[in-house]
Scaffold this motif. Structure first.
Motif: not given
Length: 126
Positions: A39-42, A90-91, A118-126
């Protein structure tokens, strides 16, 4: 009571890999299907993959060929190996459980997933 704990998220460059884990306590995985959502915010939560108690696996088109779901019964843990990551991956990643008969050979993101981590954040940078 079933408890799911995700781990393994982090920051990675586009094209890189991460493996997120879903550790399950309170019962054996032999009687559960496990799904991964993100899930992405919004935005609405998106189901992306699942594995049944009989090891049937399912992927949505956006991750097929890049993500691999697996289970380790000895560790009571389900993994999501994510390769060739893209910025759009990213989510916050969540795992969820659905009670199933042992060796059941089907799962879908549309099942009644009743237990969530509870979730874990994954962030992929370009």
């Amino acid at each position: 009571q079933l408890r799911l704990v995700e781990s393994g998220g982090g920051l990675v460059q586009s094209g890189g890999s991460l493996r997120v884990s879903c550790a399950v306590t309170g019962d054996t995985l032999d009687y559960y299907g496990i799904a991964w959502f993100r899930q992405v915010p919004g935005k609405e939560r998106e189901g992306i993959s699942c594995i049944s108690s009989g090891d049937y696996t399912h992927y949505v088109d956006s991750v097929k060929g890049r993500f691999t779901i697996s289970r380790d019964s000895a560790e009571n843990t389900v993994y999501l190996q994510m390769d060739n990551l893209k910025p759009e991956d990213t989510a916050t990643y969540y795992c969820a459980a659905d009670h199933q008969p042992k060796d059941y050979y089907y799962c879908s993101e549309y099942a009644d997933w009743v237990s969530w981590g509870q979730g874990t954040q994954v962030t992929v940078s370009s």
